[in-house]
Enzyme design. Structure first.
Site, PDB file in Angstrom:
ATOM      1  N   LYS A  43     -12.652   5.369  -0.299  1.00 22.34           N
ATOM      2  CA  LYS A  43     -12.077   5.188   1.275  1.00 22.34           C
ATOM      3  C   LYS A  43     -10.944   6.117   1.454  1.00 22.34           C
ATOM      4  CE  LYS A  43      -9.985   1.092  -0.145  1.00 22.34           C
ATOM      5  NZ  LYS A  43     -10.237  -0.482  -0.352  1.00 22.34           N
ATOM      6  N   ARG A 139      -9.169 -12.673   4.556  1.00 21.05           N
ATOM      7  CA  ARG A 139      -9.237 -11.159   5.108  1.00 21.05           C
ATOM      8  C   ARG A 139     -10.476 -11.032   5.684  1.00 21.05           C
ATOM      9  NH1 ARG A 139      -7.631  -5.447   2.227  1.00 21.05           N
ATOM     10  NH2 ARG A 139      -9.741  -5.997   1.276  1.00 21.05           N
ATOM     11  N   TYR A 261      21.214  14.326   6.822  1.00 25.33           N
ATOM     12  CA  TYR A 261      21.503  13.637   8.180  1.00 25.33           C
ATOM     13  C   TYR A 261      22.218  12.292   7.940  1.00 25.33           C
ATOM     14  CZ  TYR A 261      18.079  15.949  11.205  1.00 25.33           C
ATOM     15  OH  TYR A 261      17.381  16.950  11.833  1.00 25.33           O
ATOM     16  N   MET A 314      12.442  15.251   8.134  1.00 22.56           N
ATOM     17  CA  MET A 314      10.691  15.399   8.452  1.00 22.56           C
ATOM     18  C   MET A 314      10.029  16.402   7.868  1.00 22.56           C
ATOM     19  SD  MET A 314       9.240  16.429  12.216  1.00 22.56           S
ATOM     20  CE  MET A 314       9.970  14.904  13.121  1.00 22.56           C
TER      21      MET A 314
END
Ligand SMILES: *Cc1c(COP(=O)(O)O)cnc(C)c1O
Length: 372
Positions: A43, A139, A261, A314
């Protein structure tokens, strides 16, 4: 998709996927539970490794059963493995029938409404189903009582033709957790109600920690891809993906200068910082960064670990390469973000997550190469 846009001449980085290591991991897992068939969970694009090459390699090695989450993923597996049994873990939704029939995908049914919908639309189904019983995770899956009611109804069982009964451990990665024993006992009881139907319970962690719970078919995922299934033990699997990014600039940074940053990280000494062309947009999680309050993850240059310096941007990561062998940290060189030197799980630990999330978050800007 693994194909790159044609305009991408210089990708952010590259992911090298070692299919020989993948197959070695599959064989290793199969060897631990010799009485069971070893399947494969593919998956989420085979945990970010690419469904088609992974399925082709595992099929060639003898894997006959694949598990996916979605019908679309199953369709891709079918194209790569014409003979395989393919189970769709997220089950059946109205409208799935044509795709399931065409690709011969087996839905994993896990609730009474789902079973009802399946029977309404699939009176003449040519595919069998799997039945999912919830043994304690809450679940997906029928409750124990719902499963008992199904098993006690021979006409219903005959219409469903279950090819598999399955359940899933909530805590297999923590072998001492008491819920494991509870779930195993409940599953044994449920399987006893449909003794002729093959059963499946074990994910990677369960194969490694309780091979007695392997039943007929195992469902390993993360261990196939070299990830750590059991957090408290050394990981016996071989790494499969090596993720690398290119250095685009190396700069001198004096002691006390801030990097990145927020200016949350200051160089402790005069040194050098390499800026590499990948960032959180590529799936390198921002929380793996470093600040004055604490270190972040490491990358590696030619097998030499180098720490992340400051926040992850990013599209960029800064690395403190002061201690890297001279000449290696240079513009154009590749650095390993994770792979054989830096385990994916170590980066995940720094980012407060698990290897699964890092692998399945890898972005589209990487070039993917297959070896082995
Ligand atoms: C994803 C998944 C697996 C594989 O789990 P790993 O921990 O990756 O081995 C097995 N079974 C089910 C139901 C799953 O959803």
């Amino acid at each position: 998709m693994n194909t790159q846009p044609k305009t991408m001449n210089r990708p952010a980085g590259r992911i090298t996927i070692d299919l020989a290591a993948l197959v070695a991991n599959w064989r290793d897992l199969a060897g631990r539970v010799p009485g069971a068939e070893t399947g494969a969970c593919v998956k989420a694009d085979a945990y970010g490794h690419g469904i088609e090459p992974v399925v082709r390699a595992l099929s060639a090695a003898g894997c006959r059963t694949f598990f996916v989450a979605l019908v679309e993923e199953g369709v891709r597996v079918r194209a790569a493995a014409p003979e395989a049994n393919i189970y769709v873990l997220n089950g059946y939704a109205d409208g799935d029938t044509p795709a399931l029939e065409k690709a011969q995908l087996r839905p994993v049914l896990g609730s009474r409404p789902e079973i009802g919908a399946w029977l309404v639309e699939n009176a003449n189904a040519t595919v069998p189903v799997a039945l999912h019983v919830d043994t304690g995770m809450n679940r997906l899956g029928l409750t124990l009582d719902e499963f008992r009611a199904v098993a006690a109804d021979p006409a219903l069982v005959e219409r469903l033709r279950p090819a598999l009964v399955m359940s899933h451990f909530a805590c297999a990665d923590t072998p001492d957790h008491p819920l494991n024993g509870v779930q195993a006992a409940r599953f044994a009881e449920m399987c006893g109600l449909l003794p002729d139907v093959p059963a499946s319970l074990a994910n990677s962690a369960a194969i490694l920690s309780r091979p007695d719970a392997a039943y007929d078919i195992t469902r390993p995922g993360i261990a196939l891809y070299g990830g750590r299934a059991l957090s408290a033990q050394p990981n016996p699997m071989r790494p499969v993906a090596t993720v690398e990014a290119r250095i685009i600039q190396v700069r001198e940074v004096p002691a006390g200068a801030a990097v990145g940053y927020g200016a949350t990280f200051r160089a402790g000494r005069d040194g050098r910082v390499a800026i590499v062309s990948a960032g959180y947009a590529d799936g390198y999680l921002r929380r793996a960064g470093a600040s004055d309050a604490g270190p972040g993850a490491h990358a590696a240059i030619d097998g030499c670990p180098v720490p992340v310096a400051g926040r992850v941007s990013m599209d960029l990561i800064a690395l403190d390469v002061t201690d890297a062998p001279p000449g290696l940290a240079r513009r154009g060189a590749f650095v390993e973000l994770f792979g054989p030197t830096i385990p994916v799980d170590t980066v995940a630990d720094h980012a407060g997550t698990i290897g699964y999330e890092l692998l399945t978050s890898l972005g589209r800007r990487f070039e993917r190469r297959y070896v082995g």
